[in-house]
Structures are given as structure tokens and as C-alpha cells.
Design an enzyme around this catalytic site. Structure first.
Site, mmCIF file in Angstrom:
data_model
loop_
_atom_site.group_PDB
_atom_site.id
_atom_site.type_symbol
_atom_site.label_atom_id
_atom_site.label_comp_id
_atom_site.label_asym_id
_atom_site.label_seq_id
_atom_site.Cartn_x
_atom_site.Cartn_y
_atom_site.Cartn_z
ATOM 1 N N HIS A 28 22.327 29.976 4.130
ATOM 2 C CA HIS A 28 21.162 30.869 4.155
ATOM 3 C C HIS A 28 21.141 31.608 5.493
ATOM 4 O O HIS A 28 20.167 31.590 6.243
ATOM 5 C CB HIS A 28 19.866 30.067 3.941
ATOM 6 C CG HIS A 28 18.707 30.884 3.423
ATOM 7 N ND1 HIS A 28 17.818 31.492 4.265
ATOM 8 C CD2 HIS A 28 18.306 31.198 2.172
ATOM 9 C CE1 HIS A 28 16.900 32.129 3.545
ATOM 10 N NE2 HIS A 28 17.185 31.975 2.263
ATOM 11 N N ASP A 71 15.255 35.500 -3.925
ATOM 12 C CA ASP A 71 16.670 35.325 -3.555
ATOM 13 C C ASP A 71 17.233 33.987 -4.031
ATOM 14 O O ASP A 71 18.418 33.714 -3.848
ATOM 15 C CB ASP A 71 16.877 35.519 -2.034
ATOM 16 C CG ASP A 71 16.056 34.580 -1.168
ATOM 17 O OD1 ASP A 71 14.885 34.307 -1.510
ATOM 18 O OD2 ASP A 71 16.576 34.125 -0.131
ATOM 19 N N HIS A 72 16.392 33.184 -4.674
ATOM 20 C CA HIS A 72 16.869 31.904 -5.200
ATOM 21 C C HIS A 72 16.799 31.819 -6.727
ATOM 22 O O HIS A 72 17.322 30.870 -7.301
ATOM 23 C CB HIS A 72 16.071 30.757 -4.567
ATOM 24 C CG HIS A 72 16.244 30.686 -3.073
ATOM 25 N ND1 HIS A 72 16.998 29.709 -2.458
ATOM 26 C CD2 HIS A 72 15.808 31.512 -2.088
ATOM 27 C CE1 HIS A 72 17.003 29.930 -1.142
ATOM 28 N NE2 HIS A 72 16.288 31.014 -0.896
ATOM 29 N N ASP A 119 14.730 26.513 1.521
ATOM 30 C CA ASP A 119 14.292 27.153 2.758
ATOM 31 C C ASP A 119 13.187 26.309 3.392
ATOM 32 O O ASP A 119 12.283 25.837 2.703
ATOM 33 C CB ASP A 119 13.721 28.552 2.462
ATOM 34 C CG ASP A 119 14.782 29.502 1.929
ATOM 35 O OD1 ASP A 119 15.932 29.058 1.731
ATOM 36 O OD2 ASP A 119 14.456 30.689 1.716
HETATM 37 ZN ZN LIG Z 1 15.694 32.314 0.789
HETATM 38 ZN ZN LIG Z 2 12.373 31.340 0.704
#
Ligand SMILES: [Zn+2]
Ligand SMILES: [Zn+2]
Length: 307
Positions: free
Chosen positions: A269, A67-68, A211
């Protein structure tokens, strides 16, 4: 200097929030945009903004979760088609080189601009006369980094009117004074730069964290930051979930901002389990701990004013 959120959701693209990408707009400062993470469809998000991909000078990847990074190869490739010719440097954890190389070579993508990929370790990873970027390792399932961007102080502006009142005409003496030199005039008068140059323009500090669980290094990165961007995947009361999945709650993010003496906190996030109606609650929770908190939304911009 503005922060522009291109994607603010956790894990998977959702209708209300795309996956993570943050544009740090330094158009006035250096005519450039620095991108932090490039989740899937980051280039689609950019299409809805005034951001020009050819302006992207640096890309900083916090960690290699999909997701990054799933939006990165496509973005790099499109930048070529959109007339980007200037160099791009990508910074990221070990493995980012292989990821980019494999994606571009298997798809036979040839960039028309020079691309440098730097695998980072803790410490200062970039520095020039304007900025220094420092990274520290956070606590996530895989190596995840936080970035602290420090703008250097700039000398104050030359007080030209005051110099002219003292009978000095614009020219070399102006330059010498601006460079901080003491000048002796032909008539013997001594001009001290301190009297003719305004106070230093203090640099700004922005911390953009990947994260993470609540951790010590987050505190160090956020120290006295003008803006801290911290993940808040979960609401308060979900500490166990946050811990088990290596994420943070709203309260934990706010606690980092408070302990670190940050000026402003922006939560991002955000898990898609929280719908639009719940966002206000998430902010309220954080504000119980750290009042100057906002929540990120896709296409939201935060200005970081001069001090
Ligand atoms: Zn993430
Ligand atoms: Zn992550």
C-alpha cells in the site's frame, strides 16, 4: 503456501503499482487461492499470472474503500464465464453484502456458482481442520480489519522404514500408529506411536492487515507471525500525514513487526508519491527498525516455507 501481490499501491491505480489485491496461494495445501481485497483491475492483473479465478475459494475484504473493492463485482462475474462452479465465500465489513448485491443485480449478473457473503465482526470468522482465520478491527477512517491466518499443526509423517524394520508390514497397524494409537502385536510387543511418527509439522501464521494507523490490534494480529503484511503508505518522518489520513509509515510498520516478534515483514500500500528510486529508501528506513523487511511490488511472490 505463497503470497502473490496483484496490487500494491495506495488510493488510485498508478502505472507502477495497481491498487490493492493479494493472492494467498494454498495450492498444495487445499488446491485453492484466497484473495485479500480486490481493487480495480484485479482481474486484469490476474490475467498476467498463472492464477485461475475458478481456484478462488474465499475472498477477504479488509475495508470498503474503493481501492480495495472496485474490482470485486467484475472478478466475481468473470469467474462464472471462466468455468468457475465451486462455491465462493466473501468475508468483509458490514455493507459488503449490499455492495455485491446491488452491483450484481443492477447489472443483471447471474453467477453460475453459489456465492456466500459473510459480514464479519471481531473473532474467529472461519475454521476447519486445516486453518483458522481471526480478525480484529484496526484504526482507519472507516471500519478496517486485519486478518490472522493460522495453519494448524499437522501430525508428523509415519516412519514406515522403522516399522518395517520392527517386522510390521504396511496395513492396518500402519494406520493405527499414524492415528496416534498404541498397538500391541500378536507376539506381545507394544508399539508406541511416538517412536514411529516424526515430530509434528508446525503450522505457519500469516497476518494480512488492512489500511491502518499504528495500533494495538495490529500488534496482536502480528504476534509471532511468519509473515506480516502491513501497509506503509508514507515514509518515516511523515507521522503527522499518516495520522491525519489514518495510515502508517515505514517505521511504524517495522515497529509493529518488531514488537510482535514477527519473522518477516512485507510493506505494501505504497503511495504513488514514491517513485521506483525511492522504494529502496523505504525499505532501508524499515530495516533500521526491523531488518527482515521487504517491499511489495506488483507480481512479486513470497514463499512461506515449512518450519
Ligand atoms: Zn487503501
Ligand atoms: Zn483505506
Amino acid at each position: 503456501m505463497e503470497i502473490f501481490f496483484l496490487g500494491t499501491g495506495a488510493g488510485m491505480p498508478a502505472k507502477l503499482r495497481n491498487v490493492t489485491s493479494i493472492a494467498f496461494k494454498l495450492l498444495e495445501e487445499r488446491g485453492a487461492v484466497w484473495l485479500f481485497d480486490a481493487g480495480e483491475a484485479t482481474q486484469h492483473q490476474i490475467l498476467h499470472t498463472s492464477i485461475k479465478p475458478r481456484r478462488i475459494e474465499k475472498v477477504f475484504i479488509t475495508h470498503l474503500h474503493g481501492d480495495h473493492i472496485y474490482g470485486l463485482p467484475g472478478l466475481l462475474s468473470s469467474r462464472s464465464f471462466q468455468g468457475g462452479e465451486s462455491e465462493v465465500t466473501v468475508y468483509g465489513p458490514k455493507g459488503i453484502k449490499e455492495y455485491i448485491h446491488v452491483s450484481l443485480s443492477l447489472s443483471q449478473t447471474y453467477l453460475k456458482y453459489p456465492l456466500t457473503v459473510i459480514e464479519i465482526d471481531e473473532g474467529v470468522i472461519f475454521e476447519d481442520e486445516q486453518f483458522a482465520v481471526e480478525v480484529r478491527l484496526l484504526e482507519h477512517g472507516i471500519p478496517s480489519y486485519g486478518y490472522r491466518i493460522v495453519e494448524k499443526d499437522r501430525p508428523g509423517t509415519l516412519l514406515a522404514d522403522k516399522l518395517m524394520e520392527a517386522g510390521v508390514q504396511p496395513g492396518p497397524i500402519f494406520r493405527n500408529i499414524k492415528n496416534g494409537e498404541t498397538v500391541t502385536l500378536e507376539d506381545g510387543r507394544v508399539l508406541e506411536p511416538g517412536e514411529f511418527v516424526g515430530p509434528d509439522q508446525k503450522g505457519r501464521v500469516v497476518a494480512i492487515l488492512g489500511d491502518t494507523r499504528y495500533c494495538e490490534n495490529a500488534l496482536l494480529l502480528a504476534q509471532d507471525a511468519d509473515l506480516l503484511i502491513h501497509e506503509a503508505t508514507f515514509s518515516k518522518g511523515e507521522e503527522k500525514l499518516a495520522h491525519d489520513y489514518f495510515h502508517s509509515t515505514t517505521h511504524q510498520a517495522a515497529d509493529i513487526a518488531l514488537q510482535a516478534g514477527s519473522k518477516k515483514l512485507c510493506l505494501t500500500h505504497i503511495s504513488s508519491r514514491y517513485d521506483r528510486n525511492a522504494w529502496r529508501e523505504l525499505v532501508d528506513e524499515a530495516q533500521e527498525v526491523f531488518p527482515n523487511t521487504e517491499i511489495a511490488e506488483d507480481f512479486k511472490e513470497i514463499n512461506i516455507p515449512l518450519k
